[in-house]
Design an enzyme around this catalytic site. Structure first.
Site, PDB file in Angstrom:
ATOM      1  N   HIS A  72      -7.089   8.874   2.349  1.00  0.00           N
ATOM      2  CA  HIS A  72      -6.372   8.534   1.116  1.00  0.00           C
ATOM      3  C   HIS A  72      -7.162   8.892  -0.139  1.00  0.00           C
ATOM      4  CE1 HIS A  72      -3.198   6.642  -1.135  1.00  0.00           C
ATOM      5  NE2 HIS A  72      -4.044   5.816  -1.734  1.00  0.00           N
ATOM      6  N   ASP A  80      -4.744   9.608   6.491  1.00  0.00           N
ATOM      7  CA  ASP A  80      -4.499   8.597   5.469  1.00  0.00           C
ATOM      8  C   ASP A  80      -3.845   7.383   6.116  1.00  0.00           C
ATOM      9  OD1 ASP A  80      -3.752   7.083   3.268  1.00  0.00           O
ATOM     10  OD2 ASP A  80      -3.204   8.821   2.062  1.00  0.00           O
ATOM     11  N   SER A 110      -1.453   8.383  -5.296  1.00  0.00           N
ATOM     12  CA  SER A 110      -1.146   7.067  -4.734  1.00  0.00           C
ATOM     13  C   SER A 110      -0.044   6.391  -5.552  1.00  0.00           C
ATOM     14  CB  SER A 110      -2.416   6.231  -4.672  1.00  0.00           C
ATOM     15  OG  SER A 110      -2.238   5.086  -3.883  1.00  0.00           O
TER      16      SER A 110
END
Length: 428
Positions: free
Chosen positions: A238, A207, A159
């Site tokens: 995610h 995601d 991320s």
């Protein structure tokens, strides 16, 4: 005298055979001094543990980051190891979300340092700085510095940590690889056009935070002169990268072996993708040759055509007018543009870019005619059907809706000799 003669002849053959095998093995080792472990197989790459025993230690805070953990093989007889630093995403802790990766990767022959950030709200820039600080600590002052090859280092993160990973690779072009796990802080529009570091992107099909289209934008910005790949994991969201993920590791281990260890025994699993289970989209600049290594010969069974020298187009070429019998693209619901990504003896990898016209589309269908002897064995980012020599690919559930002028791509592996088809696109 005939029987002793036969024995002598057989004995000499054995000796010569052993000598030749030894010479061949020694030559291979000399050509690839960083190879570690037995010859890999599909089963060994998919295993949850590699051939090396490991241990770990706690890293104290300081040295530019907030401490963490280091994992490494206990074997000291094989020389130094390549290393990778891992950073978590925004507000996360490595200990909670990525620590599962440490022993797994170390058992395949890597030193792994997982770091905690100085602040859990550190942005991508700060995470990039701390990744590089962790590598400097690992190679210069850490208790395991003598086990690490300072010339074989990589970075990885999830991320915002994945965005930091990509930024770190821009700052330090001597890195051997960068791996972004659902990389990004949407809105930053990461552009990797100047990177010199081989880059792997792994993302989730479902995601909603770092979406497939966002990752595709990053992927499209990677220069074709630098090796790179993108795998989208089917059904993953995610947070799928923050827990044990065998599909991720089945891709990650061959990638790290190829670019940290220059171990081309592992490219067979990536070019073409040897095990597509759990992968909804895959694209790579095959044959994925580590910098400084020669292109594999056709006898290896891997693609031999080097990556294209220009970035793949994201829109249809504007300079070629359509033939008189074809409506102008602006009036069409959508258009499709084909390119051959790579080819090798008996096969090729193709990619088609679908572009919406002046109005949004909700679903698309691409058709083209296969050449003589061609067939398609695998498609990602679309659904394939064939009828005679006509191949038809319809959108997947997640990429059928395109804004006006919006694009998406699908790819496929084909057998036979590549041609230059002219695909058509209709909607729906």
């Amino acid at each position: 005298m005939r029987q002793p003669t036969r024995w002598l002849t057989a004995g000499l053959a054995v000796v010569l055979g052993l000598a030749l095998a030894t010479a061949t093995r020694d030559a291979a080792v000399a050509d690839s001094p960083y190879q570690r472990g037995p010859d890999p197989t599909l089963a060994s790459v998919a295993a949850t543990r590699g051939p090396f025993a490991t241990t770990q230690a706690t890293v104290p805070a300081g040295n530019g980051f907030n401490g963490g953990y280091v994992y490494y093989p206990t074997d000291t007889s094989l020389g130094t190891w390549g290393a990778v630093a891992i950073v978590p995403g925004y507000s996360a802790l490595f200990a909670n979300e990525e620590a599962w990766m440490g022993p797994w990767l170390a058992s395949f022959g890597f030193v792994v340092i997982g770091i905690e950030t100085n602040s859990r709200t550190d942005g991508a820039d700060a995470r990039a700085t701390q990744l590089l600080a962790a590598l400097d600590y690992l190679t210069r002052t850490s208790p395991v510095r003598n086990r690490v090859d300072p010339n074989r280092l990589g970075v990885m993160g999830h991320s915002a940590g994945g965005a930091g990973t990509l930024l770190a690779s821009l700052r330090r072009p001597t890195l051997k690889t960068a791996v972004g796990l659902a990389p990004g802080t949407p809105g930053n529009n990461l552009n990797m056009s100047s990177t010199q570091v081989p880059t792997l992107l792994l993302s989730g099909q479902n995601d909603g935070t770092v979406t497939p289209s966002y990752v595709q934008g990053i992927y499209n910005s990677l220069p074709a002169t630098v090796e790179h790949a993108w795998a989208e994991l089917a059904g993953n969201d995610h947070l799928s990268f923050t827990r044990s993920n065998p599909t991720e590791m089945r891709l990650l281990i061959p990638w790290l072996k190829t670019f940290l260890d220059n171990d081309t025994r592992y490219t067979q699993f990536l070019c073409p993708l040897a095990d597509s289970r759990g992968v909804s989209r895959y694209s790579a600049t095959c044959p994925l040759v580590p910098p400084g290594e020669p292109t594999p010969s056709p006898t290896t069974g891997t693609p031999t055509t080097p990556p294209p020298t220009t970035p793949p187009p994201t829109t249809p070429p504007p300079t070629t007018p359509p033939p008189p019998t074809t409506p102008p693209p602006s009036d069409a619901a959508c258009t499709a543009t084909y390119r051959t990504v790579n080819s090798w003896s008996g096969g090729f990898q193709g990619e088609v870019t679908v572009t919406a016209g002046t109005a949004a589309v909700d679903g698309w269908t691409v058709r083209w005619t296969l050449g003589n002897g061609q067939s398609i064995s695998q498609v990602w980012n679309g659904t394939l059907s064939t009828s005679g020599s006509t191949a038809t690919v319809r959108n997947a559930t997640y990429n059928g809706s395109l804004a006006p002028g919006g694009t998406t791509t699908f790819g496929f592996l084909g057998s036979g000799t590549p041609t230059n088809p002219s695909p058509t696109c209709t909607s729906p």
